[in-house]
Design a protein around this motif. Structure first.
Motif, PDB file in Angstrom:
ATOM      1  N   ASP A  80      -4.696  11.224   1.224  1.00 47.91           N
ATOM      2  CA  ASP A  80      -6.121  11.034   1.521  1.00 47.91           C
ATOM      3  C   ASP A  80      -6.388  10.009   2.623  1.00 47.91           C
ATOM      4  N   ALA A  81      -5.344   9.326   3.086  1.00 44.48           N
ATOM      5  CA  ALA A  81      -5.530   8.260   4.074  1.00 44.48           C
ATOM      6  C   ALA A  81      -5.233   8.753   5.485  1.00 44.48           C
ATOM      7  N   LYS A  82      -5.910   8.168   6.448  1.00 43.64           N
ATOM      8  CA  LYS A  82      -5.686   8.513   7.848  1.00 43.64           C
ATOM      9  C   LYS A  82      -4.258   8.137   8.236  1.00 43.64           C
ATOM     10  N   ASN A  83      -3.566   9.076   8.842  1.00 45.19           N
ATOM     11  CA  ASN A  83      -2.169   8.895   9.243  1.00 45.19           C
ATOM     12  C   ASN A  83      -1.254   8.615   8.049  1.00 45.19           C
ATOM     13  N   GLY A  84      -1.777   8.870   6.826  1.00 45.64           N
ATOM     14  CA  GLY A  84      -0.971   8.695   5.627  1.00 45.64           C
ATOM     15  C   GLY A  84      -0.841   7.269   5.145  1.00 45.64           C
ATOM     16  N   LYS A  85      -1.417   6.312   5.874  1.00 49.69           N
ATOM     17  CA  LYS A  85      -1.233   4.906   5.541  1.00 49.69           C
ATOM     18  C   LYS A  85      -2.445   4.373   4.781  1.00 49.69           C
ATOM     19  N   LEU A  86      -2.170   3.946   3.548  1.00 43.03           N
ATOM     20  CA  LEU A  86      -3.230   3.400   2.690  1.00 43.03           C
ATOM     21  C   LEU A  86      -3.094   1.883   2.624  1.00 43.03           C
ATOM     22  N   PHE A  87      -4.093   1.180   3.182  1.00 42.58           N
ATOM     23  CA  PHE A  87      -4.073  -0.283   3.179  1.00 42.58           C
ATOM     24  C   PHE A  87      -4.874  -0.851   2.014  1.00 42.58           C
ATOM     25  N   GLY A  88      -5.976  -0.194   1.659  1.00 40.01           N
ATOM     26  CA  GLY A  88      -6.862  -0.686   0.606  1.00 40.01           C
ATOM     27  C   GLY A  88      -7.276   0.438  -0.328  1.00 40.01           C
ATOM     28  N   TYR A  89      -7.812   0.052  -1.487  1.00 37.87           N
ATOM     29  CA  TYR A  89      -8.149   0.997  -2.546  1.00 37.87           C
ATOM     30  C   TYR A  89      -9.656   0.940  -2.799  1.00 37.87           C
ATOM     31  N   ASN A  90     -10.308   2.084  -2.714  1.00 39.98           N
ATOM     32  CA  ASN A  90     -11.765   2.155  -2.825  1.00 39.98           C
ATOM     33  C   ASN A  90     -12.239   1.800  -4.234  1.00 39.98           C
ATOM     34  N   MET A  91     -12.930   0.669  -4.359  1.00 37.61           N
ATOM     35  CA  MET A  91     -13.403   0.209  -5.666  1.00 37.61           C
ATOM     36  C   MET A  91     -14.518   1.087  -6.224  1.00 37.61           C
ATOM     37  N   ASN A  92     -15.196   1.841  -5.350  1.00 36.32           N
ATOM     38  CA  ASN A  92     -16.275   2.702  -5.813  1.00 36.32           C
ATOM     39  C   ASN A  92     -15.766   4.003  -6.420  1.00 36.32           C
ATOM     40  N   VAL A  95     -13.454   5.541  -9.223  1.00 39.15           N
ATOM     41  CA  VAL A  95     -12.691   5.308 -10.449  1.00 39.15           C
ATOM     42  C   VAL A  95     -11.353   6.029 -10.385  1.00 39.15           C
ATOM     43  N   SER A  96     -11.337   7.216  -9.779  1.00 41.85           N
ATOM     44  CA  SER A  96     -10.092   7.979  -9.685  1.00 41.85           C
ATOM     45  C   SER A  96      -9.067   7.274  -8.812  1.00 41.85           C
ATOM     46  N   VAL A  97      -9.506   6.602  -7.749  1.00 45.21           N
ATOM     47  CA  VAL A  97      -8.595   5.849  -6.883  1.00 45.21           C
ATOM     48  C   VAL A  97      -8.038   4.636  -7.633  1.00 45.21           C
ATOM     49  N   LEU A  98      -8.907   3.936  -8.340  1.00 38.26           N
ATOM     50  CA  LEU A  98      -8.452   2.768  -9.099  1.00 38.26           C
ATOM     51  C   LEU A  98      -7.475   3.170 -10.201  1.00 38.26           C
ATOM     52  N   ASN A  99      -7.802   4.247 -10.913  1.00 38.34           N
ATOM     53  CA  ASN A  99      -6.948   4.712 -12.009  1.00 38.34           C
ATOM     54  C   ASN A  99      -5.661   5.357 -11.512  1.00 38.34           C
ATOM     55  N   GLY A 100      -5.799   6.209 -10.493  1.00 38.96           N
ATOM     56  CA  GLY A 100      -4.670   7.013 -10.063  1.00 38.96           C
ATOM     57  C   GLY A 100      -3.803   6.406  -8.983  1.00 38.96           C
ATOM     58  N   LYS A 101      -4.313   5.359  -8.306  1.00 36.17           N
ATOM     59  CA  LYS A 101      -3.533   4.774  -7.218  1.00 36.17           C
ATOM     60  C   LYS A 101      -3.292   3.281  -7.421  1.00 36.17           C
ATOM     61  N   LEU A 102      -4.350   2.497  -7.478  1.00 37.40           N
ATOM     62  CA  LEU A 102      -4.169   1.045  -7.557  1.00 37.40           C
ATOM     63  C   LEU A 102      -3.448   0.637  -8.839  1.00 37.40           C
ATOM     64  N   LYS A 103      -3.870   1.179  -9.970  1.00 34.57           N
ATOM     65  CA  LYS A 103      -3.218   0.819 -11.230  1.00 34.57           C
ATOM     66  C   LYS A 103      -1.732   1.172 -11.196  1.00 34.57           C
ATOM     67  N   GLY A 111       0.833  -1.198   0.000  1.00 33.63           N
ATOM     68  CA  GLY A 111       0.000   0.000   0.000  1.00 33.63           C
ATOM     69  C   GLY A 111       0.864   1.242   0.000  1.00 33.63           C
ATOM     70  N   ARG A 112       0.394   2.287   0.675  1.00 31.81           N
ATOM     71  CA  ARG A 112       1.138   3.545   0.731  1.00 31.81           C
ATOM     72  C   ARG A 112       1.277   4.002   2.182  1.00 31.81           C
ATOM     73  N   ILE A 113       2.379   4.690   2.464  1.00 34.79           N
ATOM     74  CA  ILE A 113       2.612   5.158   3.834  1.00 34.79           C
ATOM     75  C   ILE A 113       2.592   6.687   3.941  1.00 34.79           C
ATOM     76  N   ASN A 114       2.418   7.347   2.815  1.00 40.11           N
ATOM     77  CA  ASN A 114       2.343   8.813   2.831  1.00 40.11           C
ATOM     78  C   ASN A 114       1.252   9.316   1.895  1.00 40.11           C
ATOM     79  N   ASP A 115       0.117   8.630   1.932  1.00 43.38           N
ATOM     80  CA  ASP A 115      -1.005   8.984   1.069  1.00 43.38           C
ATOM     81  C   ASP A 115      -1.754  10.176   1.656  1.00 43.38           C
TER      82      ASP A 115
END
Length: 221
Positions: free
Chosen positions: A170-182, A184-192, A164-168
């Motif tokens: 949009d994520a609480k404390n900067g740590k991104l564990f999962g990517y919001n499937m709902n 499209v911008s998260v899937l395109n801009g982060k997960l991909k 995941g990410r540790i300095n995201d």
């Protein structure tokens, strides 16, 4: 002093600049940012389905929940924005976990998605409530399951570690564990992007390994 003509600028942009970029990338060892491990050694999917494993694969994990029909919009997004992008990549898989007793709903969702794509790397896996919670809990994320569902998809590497990410931003404390499937911008801009980084990480490691072997062979080791 050489006059900077339009022709020379064009030649530089077409030939010299790409060559410089190539040399920088090819000569630097691991000259890129690796995707952080956010949780090590999560529960392996083989404990739920012995025919599947995280080991040696790049896996996207999602939880379908008790009301699959109501939540399927996110799974369609995942299919369109991620699955279709990586279906041709080696060792890529999507694992869709759903509760036992929801086989018909899962079958219908799979059929609906299959109208748009080849489902060869989609894996729908039935699991008990206890096993679903155990797998999700092992992610050690801030995410919670509601009716065994979450809108987040999770990225698992070949070692069975959660990435995941540790300095995201949009994520609480900067740590991104999962990517919001709902989203499209998260899937395109982060997960991909993160899946691509992970693939390049393995490619760079493979390249370095082969280079080291060649170097050792050259000096007679």
């Amino acid at each position: 002093m050489m006059k900077l003509t339009k022709k020379r600028v064009v030649l530089f942009l077409l030939f010299i600049f790409p060559l410089i970029c190539f040399l920088i990338l090819s000569t630097g060892k691991n000259n890129f940012t690796k995707l952080p491990v956010v949780t090590k050694n999560i529960v392996d999917i083989s404990l739920i389905d012995s025919s599947k494993t995280f080991k040696g694969n790049i896996s996207i994990v999602c939880f379908l929940g008790n009301d699959i029909e109501a939540n399927k919009g996110g799974f369609f997004n995942l299919n369109e924005k991620i699955y279709k992008k990586f279906i041709e990549y080696n060792n890529f898989q999507i694992l869709a976990i759903y509760p036992k007793g929801k086989e018909e709903e899962a079958k219908k969702t799979k059929k609906d998605i299959s109208a748009f794509t080849d489902m060869v790397k989609w894996n729908f896996i039935a699991a008990s409530k206890e096993d679903i919670n155990k797998l999700h809990t092992s992610f050690n994320s801030l995410d919670t399951l509601k009716n065994l569902y979450t809108s987040n998809a999770f990225l698992v590497d070949k070692n069975g570690d959660l990435r995941g990410r540790i300095n995201d931003a949009d994520a609480k404390n900067g740590k991104l564990f999962g990517y919001n499937m709902n989203s499209v911008s998260v899937l395109n801009g982060k997960l991909k992007d993160d899946v691509l980084v992970l693939y390049y990480e393995y490619y760079a490691a493979f390249k370095d390994k082969n280079k080291n072997k060649a170097d050792r062979k050259e000096v007679g080791l």
